[in-house]
Design a protein around this motif. Structure first.
Motif, PDB file in Angstrom:
ATOM      1  N   SER A 117       0.828  -1.201   0.000  1.00 46.68           N
ATOM      2  CA  SER A 117       0.000   0.000   0.000  1.00 46.68           C
ATOM      3  C   SER A 117       0.865   1.254   0.000  1.00 46.68           C
ATOM      4  CB  SER A 117      -0.930   0.004   1.224  1.00 46.68           C
ATOM      5  OG  SER A 117      -1.841  -1.068   1.185  1.00 46.68           O
ATOM      6  N   GLY A 118       1.994   1.197   0.709  1.00 44.22           N
ATOM      7  CA  GLY A 118       2.936   2.308   0.680  1.00 44.22           C
ATOM      8  C   GLY A 118       3.509   2.521  -0.703  1.00 44.22           C
ATOM      9  N   VAL A 119       3.840   1.422  -1.396  1.00 43.49           N
ATOM     10  CA  VAL A 119       4.358   1.520  -2.765  1.00 43.49           C
ATOM     11  C   VAL A 119       3.317   2.136  -3.689  1.00 43.49           C
ATOM     12  CG1 VAL A 119       5.146   0.156  -4.751  1.00 43.49           C
ATOM     13  CG2 VAL A 119       5.962  -0.389  -2.455  1.00 43.49           C
ATOM     14  N   ASP A 120       2.040   1.907  -3.411  1.00 42.93           N
ATOM     15  CA  ASP A 120       0.978   2.502  -4.223  1.00 42.93           C
ATOM     16  C   ASP A 120       0.917   4.020  -4.081  1.00 42.93           C
ATOM     17  OD1 ASP A 120      -0.222   0.389  -5.645  1.00 42.93           O
ATOM     18  OD2 ASP A 120      -1.273  -0.294  -3.858  1.00 42.93           O
ATOM     19  N   GLN A 121       1.461   4.552  -2.979  1.00 43.96           N
ATOM     20  CA  GLN A 121       1.329   5.980  -2.728  1.00 43.96           C
ATOM     21  C   GLN A 121       2.637   6.750  -2.850  1.00 43.96           C
ATOM     22  OE1 GLN A 121      -1.130   7.137   0.549  1.00 43.96           O
ATOM     23  NE2 GLN A 121      -2.392   5.294   0.447  1.00 43.96           N
ATOM     24  N   CYS A 122       3.759   6.055  -2.807  1.00 45.88           N
ATOM     25  CA  CYS A 122       5.054   6.726  -2.956  1.00 45.88           C
ATOM     26  C   CYS A 122       6.065   5.684  -3.407  1.00 45.88           C
ATOM     27  CB  CYS A 122       5.485   7.403  -1.643  1.00 45.88           C
ATOM     28  SG  CYS A 122       5.600   6.284  -0.227  1.00 45.88           S
ATOM     29  N   THR A 123       7.330   6.028  -3.369  1.00 42.12           N
ATOM     30  CA  THR A 123       8.371   5.073  -3.777  1.00 42.12           C
ATOM     31  C   THR A 123       9.332   4.838  -2.609  1.00 42.12           C
ATOM     32  OG1 THR A 123       9.650   6.911  -4.721  1.00 42.12           O
ATOM     33  CG2 THR A 123       8.272   5.625  -6.232  1.00 42.12           C
ATOM     34  N   PRO A 124       8.863   4.172  -1.556  1.00 39.16           N
ATOM     35  CA  PRO A 124       9.723   3.964  -0.390  1.00 39.16           C
ATOM     36  C   PRO A 124      10.871   3.031  -0.721  1.00 39.16           C
ATOM     37  CG  PRO A 124       7.709   2.674  -0.180  1.00 39.16           C
ATOM     38  CD  PRO A 124       7.544   3.522  -1.411  1.00 39.16           C
ATOM     39  N   SER A 125      12.038   3.372  -0.245  1.00 39.50           N
ATOM     40  CA  SER A 125      13.215   2.555  -0.559  1.00 39.50           C
ATOM     41  C   SER A 125      13.676   1.729   0.635  1.00 39.50           C
ATOM     42  CB  SER A 125      14.356   3.437  -1.055  1.00 39.50           C
ATOM     43  OG  SER A 125      14.624   4.475  -0.134  1.00 39.50           O
ATOM     44  N   VAL A 126      13.682   2.321   1.820  1.00 42.30           N
ATOM     45  CA  VAL A 126      14.182   1.607   2.987  1.00 42.30           C
ATOM     46  C   VAL A 126      13.210   0.522   3.419  1.00 42.30           C
ATOM     47  CG1 VAL A 126      14.960   1.834   5.379  1.00 42.30           C
ATOM     48  CG2 VAL A 126      15.486   3.632   3.727  1.00 42.30           C
ATOM     49  N   VAL A 127      11.904   0.826   3.439  1.00 38.56           N
ATOM     50  CA  VAL A 127      10.940  -0.180   3.906  1.00 38.56           C
ATOM     51  C   VAL A 127      10.907  -1.383   2.972  1.00 38.56           C
ATOM     52  CG1 VAL A 127       9.474   1.487   5.071  1.00 38.56           C
ATOM     53  CG2 VAL A 127       8.942   0.865   2.747  1.00 38.56           C
ATOM     54  N   THR A 128      11.129  -1.157   1.679  1.00 38.74           N
ATOM     55  CA  THR A 128      11.098  -2.293   0.766  1.00 38.74           C
ATOM     56  C   THR A 128      12.320  -3.178   0.950  1.00 38.74           C
ATOM     57  OG1 THR A 128      12.038  -0.867  -0.973  1.00 38.74           O
ATOM     58  CG2 THR A 128       9.659  -1.143  -0.950  1.00 38.74           C
ATOM     59  N   ALA A 129      13.458  -2.583   1.299  1.00 32.08           N
ATOM     60  CA  ALA A 129      14.634  -3.400   1.633  1.00 32.08           C
ATOM     61  C   ALA A 129      14.361  -4.217   2.888  1.00 32.08           C
ATOM     62  CB  ALA A 129      15.856  -2.504   1.834  1.00 32.08           C
ATOM     63  N   MET A 130      13.727  -3.596   3.884  1.00 33.44           N
ATOM     64  CA  MET A 130      13.374  -4.330   5.098  1.00 33.44           C
ATOM     65  C   MET A 130      12.402  -5.453   4.783  1.00 33.44           C
ATOM     66  SD  MET A 130      13.112  -1.503   8.163  1.00 33.44           S
ATOM     67  CE  MET A 130      11.899  -0.434   7.417  1.00 33.44           C
ATOM     68  N   ALA A 131      11.405  -5.168   3.943  1.00 35.93           N
ATOM     69  CA  ALA A 131      10.401  -6.176   3.607  1.00 35.93           C
ATOM     70  C   ALA A 131      11.038  -7.361   2.904  1.00 35.93           C
ATOM     71  CB  ALA A 131       9.306  -5.554   2.738  1.00 35.93           C
ATOM     72  N   LYS A 132      11.904  -7.076   1.933  1.00 35.02           N
ATOM     73  CA  LYS A 132      12.544  -8.156   1.194  1.00 35.02           C
ATOM     74  C   LYS A 132      13.389  -9.013   2.134  1.00 35.02           C
ATOM     75  CE  LYS A 132      15.780 -10.380  -1.243  1.00 35.02           C
ATOM     76  NZ  LYS A 132      17.053 -10.959  -0.794  1.00 35.02           N
ATOM     77  N   TYR A 133      14.231  -8.383   2.916  1.00 31.16           N
ATOM     78  CA  TYR A 133      15.123  -9.141   3.790  1.00 31.16           C
ATOM     79  C   TYR A 133      14.343  -9.967   4.810  1.00 31.16           C
ATOM     80  CZ  TYR A 133      18.030 -10.233   7.781  1.00 31.16           C
ATOM     81  OH  TYR A 133      18.627 -10.912   8.812  1.00 31.16           O
ATOM     82  N   HIS A 134      13.491  -9.308   5.579  1.00 32.32           N
ATOM     83  CA  HIS A 134      12.856  -9.995   6.696  1.00 32.32           C
ATOM     84  C   HIS A 134      11.799 -11.002   6.245  1.00 32.32           C
ATOM     85  CE1 HIS A 134      14.731  -7.983  10.120  1.00 32.32           C
ATOM     86  NE2 HIS A 134      14.761  -6.903   9.359  1.00 32.32           N
ATOM     87  N   MET A 135      11.046 -10.678   5.213  1.00 26.97           N
ATOM     88  CA  MET A 135       9.990 -11.605   4.814  1.00 26.97           C
ATOM     89  C   MET A 135      10.554 -12.868   4.173  1.00 26.97           C
ATOM     90  SD  MET A 135       6.986  -8.909   3.721  1.00 26.97           S
ATOM     91  CE  MET A 135       5.717 -10.129   3.484  1.00 26.97           C
ATOM     92  N   THR A 136      11.657 -12.748   3.473  1.00 29.72           N
ATOM     93  CA  THR A 136      12.281 -13.969   2.961  1.00 29.72           C
ATOM     94  C   THR A 136      12.919 -14.773   4.095  1.00 29.72           C
ATOM     95  OG1 THR A 136      14.286 -12.702   2.388  1.00 29.72           O
ATOM     96  CG2 THR A 136      12.692 -13.096   0.627  1.00 29.72           C
ATOM     97  N   GLU A 137      13.437 -14.088   5.103  1.00 26.94           N
ATOM     98  CA  GLU A 137      13.975 -14.801   6.267  1.00 26.94           C
ATOM     99  C   GLU A 137      12.855 -15.462   7.072  1.00 26.94           C
ATOM    100  OE1 GLU A 137      16.975 -15.527   7.036  1.00 26.94           O
ATOM    101  OE2 GLU A 137      18.069 -14.277   5.610  1.00 26.94           O
TER     102      GLU A 137
END
Length: 820
Positions: A441-461
């Motif tokens: 939902s955040g990506v739908d409203q802006c282009t967050p860079s740090v949260v997407t790195a967190m999402a990729k790392y932690h969700m795959t872990e």
């Protein structure tokens, strides 16, 4: 006594002013009022007041007179700041400037705007998106068999390939005006997750063109001519894209690209044009073996100054789009990371016009920023979707298996050791779904860079943890490969998810805090820019605002630590309120610890990756904990969600304290580390994680049919046919729920020796004869027991099939024999 009281008043005033973040003028006024009050009440005489004026008046004048402050205080600091400021490469700068800071910045700054969080509208699927999910996506899932794809065909079946192309699965992010579907990030995530729950191979195939690829780059940066040339074909599936970034010499360090483009004149389609010769060696490129359109990243050089600037030779990373049938392009061979299409691309001195550069010649050298912005957005959609799908399937199947499979006459899911794993599966799934929806939902409203790195790392872990826990619970049932195994393809895909779109080790140790500290801090990056531009005026304003910010966060941190955070704000009442307060406390602690760390270590922090990683862990847990609170709030604060909310938040707070503890213990300056520990933990650490009782609650809940279980595993494909991997387990589970009291009565009779015979049929007949069961009940038990046995079986193959699965792919792998 008067002196002690005066000191206490001074301490209280300093504490209050620091806690509320009072401006400089308020501090100055407070000093004047304090000493005047002391004189009035006789605590100090007029000589004392005069002495105070002599000491404090110059300081007050100095700091409240901008020109004096800049000249005598800020300027020397500015000089020292510039001297120790670490050099920043162009790629680092572009990475920092790319995208936008979002909710993670609120958590980093130490005073989160909770009302913004509650008011933030998560993206809802449109009618068209929901229809696509329920119809086209469901149809595609029914066409797929992951075992057939991975073990037999080593490819998606041709009819599925055609269906994907014809129904625009590759065009979800392409806007409708260009012929695409124009789906939201949440819709893309949900579609990819549903496909992944049936076939990870197909999900990877679909997600890549909708993540980092030519389509997205063209939409955001392409010229009108490039969009008109390529987007219609990409939208209708007649063109298949891939993007070549990684290679033998370059993985996470894109700045080390050895691939080159040399600007020169040459012949193209019979005409002399200005262009470039491309030489490249790319590997691990998804869809490369079948791609018709290739996106390339390379370093562009103009040795003859043909682009118009004779003083500029090195333009840096550039992105171009070329056809795969350009003379000299070598493409088509495959790597074997699994069954999805992945392979190398080679080319030497391939001449193409300059208009192949995405965005045209004006975008020469602009490739790195393009890549960072697009990859940061895609990172928050695709791999979290895959992780969510694998985890949801594991959650639902492990819960069912734990109730069906019995050891020592007890469902294995009732053992506390097993419940430790199943509770973790449940809690992480709740956390993951909250994070997936909030981040997309955040990506739908802006282009967050740090949260997407967190999402990729932690969700795959988290996926890695969930699948490993599920494998532990299933035991031999999870190990044996075959069409019955609903876990193994996820297990095999874990290294892929961990590695791609930024290797997890580097993401955690370098990116999350390293990028987040500068990107999210309200003052650090502007201060660095002021130094780069030699702007003392801007630096002076930023510096003293920064000092005030740090003093305020330190006071808030200590106050929250001493009070147990009861003085912190909570935007809601009820069960979630204490968690908001604790998160505000640790948000403030992260802010002041970050300031101290950057002030003490400066550029050396780049090399202190373990310290950086621990602060990144704090930031990540703050983000995911608040995403979970948001999910709980948006779901209506349901009673059935509360145990999972407790589990996630208690676990997050425990992990935050562990990360801080490791950070303080390993801080290079032991005294400063100890001082920060006292500031953050003045009364010690007390978040211990979920209790055994809470673990038991989640361990029981995962085995129970409920609306919560259905919500947490929503939007995945579950087989309805008892011959499908998930279908047979679902069918057996549902039947068990229906007949369990009767089945328990039968099992108890067998255990007591009240049912004669060595086979289930004989034992059931004995139970009917002895009045333990009626004929109807015996029939129900028989129906369930056949389903149960079939559900726990693993596949067995003939030698001929194992040697040649392609020509024996329709062989029945079921094991027919059984014992009681």
């Amino acid at each position: 006594m008067t002196a002690l009281l005066s000191i206490l008043v001074a301490i209280a005033a300093i504490w209050v002013l620091a806690y509320i973040g009072a401006p400089l003028i308020a501090w100055s006024a407070a000093v004047v009022v304090y000493f005047l009050a002391l004189a009035v009440v006789g605590a100090i005489g007029w000589p004392g007041l005069l002495l105070a004026a002599v000491v404090f008046a110059p300081i007050l004048v100095l700091f409240n007179t901008t020109s004096l402050r800049k000249k005598l205080v800020s300027k020397p600091i500015f000089k020292g700041f510039k001297a120790v400021l670490p050099p920043m490469s162009d790629t680092e700068r572009e990475a920092l400037e790319a995208g936008s800071a979002w909710w993670e910045a609120e958590m980093f700054r130490g005073k989160p705007d909770w009302q913004y969080l509650l008011n933030f509208k998560r993206t809802q699927l449109t009618e068209a998106e929901q229809s696509f999910l329920d119809n086209e996506t469901e149809t595609l899932c029914e066409m797929l068999d992951e075992w057939e794809i991975t073990a037999e065909l080593k490819d998606i079946p041709e009819d599925a390939w055609n269906y994907i192309r014809n129904n625009q699965f590759f065009a979800m992010l392409i806007p409708k005006e260009h012929g695409g579907l124009g789906f939201s990030a949440v819709a893309q995530s949900t579609v990819v997750a549903k496909i992944a729950s049936r076939s990870l191979t197909t999900a990877v195939t679909v997600m890549v063109p909708n993540s980092l690829g030519p389509g997205e780059l063209l939409v955001h940066y392409g010229t009108k001519e490039q969009q008109e040339k390529w987007l219609p074909g990409l939208a209708d599936g007649t063109q298949l894209p891939c993007f070549g970034l990684t290679g033998p010499e370059v993985g996470s360090d894109a700045g080390a690209l050895p691939d080159t483009g040399i600007v020169c004149k040459g012949e193209y389609n019979g005409e002399q044009v200005l262009g470039m010769k491309l030489t490249f060696s790319k590997r691990w490129i998804t869809l490369a073996p079948v791609a018709t359109v290739i996106g390339l990243a390379f370093k562009l050089y103009d040795p003859e100054g043909l682009l118009g600037d004779p003083d500029k030779t090195d333009y840096g990373i550039t992105c171009a789009l070329i056809s795969s049938d350009e003379p000299g392009v070598e493409i088509g061979r495959r790597h074997s990371p699994g069954a999805f299409m992945n392979g190398p691309i080679y080319g030497t001195d391939i001449f193409v016009p300059l208009d192949a550069i995405i965005g045209g010649p004006e975008k020469a050298g602009g490739g790195w920023r393009m890549l960072v912005e697009c990859l940061s957005a895609g990172r928050g959609i695709s791999l979290p979707a895959l992780s969510s799908a694998a985890s949801k399937v594991a959650y639902r199947m492990t819960g069912a298996f734990g109730r069906i499979r019995r050891q020592f006459k007890v469902p294995v899911g009732k053992f506390e050791g097993v419940q430790e794993a199943t509770a973790r599966i449940s809690g992480l799934n709740y956390k993951m779904e909250a994070a997936r929806i909030f981040t997309a939902s955040g990506v739908d409203q802006c282009t967050p860079s740090v949260v997407t790195a967190m999402a990729k790392y932690h969700m795959t872990e988290w996926m890695r943890q969930i699948i490993n826990d599920s494998m532990d619970v299933h035991g031999g049932r999870g190990i044996q490969q075959g069409p019955r195994n609903y876990l193994f393809s996820s297990y095999q895909s874990i290294p892929i998810a961990i590695t791609v779109e930024g290797a997890n080790i580097l993401t955690r140790s370098l990116m999350i805090f390293g990028q987040g500290a500068i990107r999210c801090h309200p003052y650090v990056f502007p201060e660095m820019e002021a130094a780069r531009e030699d702007d003392l005026d801007a630096f002076d304003t930023l510096l003293w605002s920064h000092v005030g910010h740090s003093v305020n966060r330190a006071a808030r941190t200590l106050t929250f630590g001493l009070s147990g955070a009861i003085t912190a704000k909570a935007p809601v009442a009820g069960v979630a309120a204490p968690y908001y307060r604790q998160l505000e406390r640790f948000s403030s602690a992260l802010a002041i610890c970050s300031d101290v760390t950057m002030g003490m270590l400066g550029g050396e922090l780049k090399r202190k990756e373990l310290l950086s990683a621990r602060l990144g862990d704090v930031l990540s847990e703050l983000y995911f904990a608040t995403a979970t609170l948001k999910f709980f709030y948006d779901e209506g604060e349901r009673e059935e969600d509360i145990p999972h909310l407790h589990y996630v938040l208690q676990d997050s707070l425990h992990k935050i304290e562990q990360a801080f503890d490791g950070f303080f213990r390993n801080f290079p300056n032991a005294f400063v580390g100890g001082a920060m520990r006292f500031l953050v933990f003045p009364t010690g650490q007390y978040h211990k994680g979920p209790s055994d009782t809470l673990i038991n609650v989640l361990g029981d809940a995962i085995m129970e049919p409920s609306s919560f279980r259905d919500r947490l595993s929503a939007n995945i494909h579950l087989g309805t046919d008892a011959r499908s991997a998930t279908g047979r387990m679902e069918k057996a589970f549902n039947k068990l729920v229906e007949v369990e009291p009767i089945y328990d009565r039968f099992a108890k009779a067998v255990g007591k020796g009240e049912a004669e015979g060595f086979t289930v049929d004989d034992q059931l007949a004995s139970c009917v004869k002895n009045g333990v069961l009626t004929d109807a009940e015996a029939s129900q038990v028989k129906e369930y027991d056949d389903l149960r046995y079939d559900a726990i079986l693993t596949d067995a193959f003939s030698k001929e099939y194992l040697q040649d699965p392609v020509n024996h792919q329709h062989e029945d792998h079921r094991l027919e024999s059984r014992v009681a």
